[in-house]
Design an enzyme around this catalytic site. Structure first.
Site, mmCIF file in Angstrom:
data_model
loop_
_atom_site.group_PDB
_atom_site.id
_atom_site.type_symbol
_atom_site.label_atom_id
_atom_site.label_comp_id
_atom_site.label_asym_id
_atom_site.label_seq_id
_atom_site.Cartn_x
_atom_site.Cartn_y
_atom_site.Cartn_z
ATOM 1 N N HIS A 36 4.025 -1.973 3.081
ATOM 2 C CA HIS A 36 3.831 -0.818 2.573
ATOM 3 C C HIS A 36 5.085 -0.389 1.802
ATOM 4 O O HIS A 36 6.178 -0.639 2.162
ATOM 5 C CB HIS A 36 3.734 0.191 3.897
ATOM 6 C CG HIS A 36 2.256 0.181 4.455
ATOM 7 N ND1 HIS A 36 2.051 -0.759 5.264
ATOM 8 C CD2 HIS A 36 1.217 0.929 4.307
ATOM 9 C CE1 HIS A 36 0.753 -0.548 5.964
ATOM 10 N NE2 HIS A 36 0.353 0.249 5.100
ATOM 11 N N ASP A 80 0.806 -1.079 -0.184
ATOM 12 C CA ASP A 80 -0.045 -0.103 -0.063
ATOM 13 C C ASP A 80 0.867 1.454 -0.045
ATOM 14 O O ASP A 80 1.928 1.225 0.360
ATOM 15 C CB ASP A 80 -0.868 0.037 1.256
ATOM 16 C CG ASP A 80 -2.072 -0.871 1.248
ATOM 17 O OD1 ASP A 80 -2.095 -1.720 0.329
ATOM 18 O OD2 ASP A 80 -3.047 -0.669 2.063
#
Ligand SMILES: [Zn+2]
Length: 236
Positions: free
Chosen positions: A191, A46
């Protein structure tokens, strides 16, 4: 008069649960887990793209021949178009993670539209691909988010577990946390960028520790008999 008050309290509680629980089906169906009976895993990244993390992650995925899904932030895509295009060209799933990573559950229809449709356009214009998947920042949603996701024909994706790699622990710690939580069918949240810093100007947004952890994460999973599969296998 007690019963109606209790009922109202329960309704507020339910909406709260729907807004904050990324897995809640209250605002539309959410994908949070693959099949629990097979040792399959699904990698998701993400808040990118951010070259310092995304590029080495792409190299690791390529040499290990592993597919992943990247939930990209529109502003970061516009800032780093070559990296965004590289993610798409490598065949990884490109998902919409909004335009500037605002928390959607407190926005009205206009703000939600700007974030979701804006991110959709950013991804489409830069990568040439039409995103099919959507992940809300922090998983926070409300009824408008569910409605717009349906209209954009998105599959909404959550995750089985994350390891707080955004707090920037050392790579070995990220690796250890993932290893401790591996389970059949898990959708793993990592991430490659920073949602609080969609422009990529804050050095605290660097996620190269996550990139450095990835080869070990893959090795641990394979040693434990797991295989990585594309998230798209789980889409309807
Ligand atoms: Zn995010």
């Amino acid at each position: 008069m007690i019963a109606p008050l209790l009922a109202a309290g329960a309704a507020v509680g339910t909406v709260g649960w729907g807004a904050y629980d990324p897995r809640s089906p209250l605002f539309g169906p959410v994908l949070a887990h693959g099949p629990r009976e097979q040792r399959l895993l699904y990698l998701t990244f993400d808040d990118g793209p951010r070259p310092s993390a995304t590029e080495p992650i792409l190299e690791t995925l390529e040499s290990a021949r592993i597919p992943a899904a990247f939930f990209l932030v529109g502003a970061a895509v516009r800032r780093h178009p070559p990296t965004a295009r590289r993610v798409a060209a490598a065949g990884h799933e490109i998902g919409n993670h909004t335009r500037t990573h605002r928390k959607l559950h407190r926005l009205g229809p206009r703000g939600i539209r700007a974030e979701m449709v804006g991110g959709h356009q950013d991804l489409m214009e830069v990568t040439g691909e039409i995103p099919r998947t959507f992940r809300a920042p922090h998983g926070y949603r409300n009824p408008f988010v569910g409605r717009l996701a349906r209209r954009l024909r998105y599959s909404t994706v959550a995750w089985t577990f994350g390891v707080w790699d955004s707090d920037r622990p050392p790579a070995e710690e990220i690796r250890r946390r993932v290893r401790a939580r591996l389970q059949p069918g898990a959708i793993i949240l990592l991430h490659d960028g920073d949602g609080r810093d969609p422009d990529g100007s804050d050095p605290r947004g660097d996620r190269s520790a996550t990139a450095a952890a990835l080869p070990g994460i893959i090795a641990d999973a394979r040693d434990a008999g797991y295989e990585f599969q594309p998230l798209t296998d789980l889409l309807p």
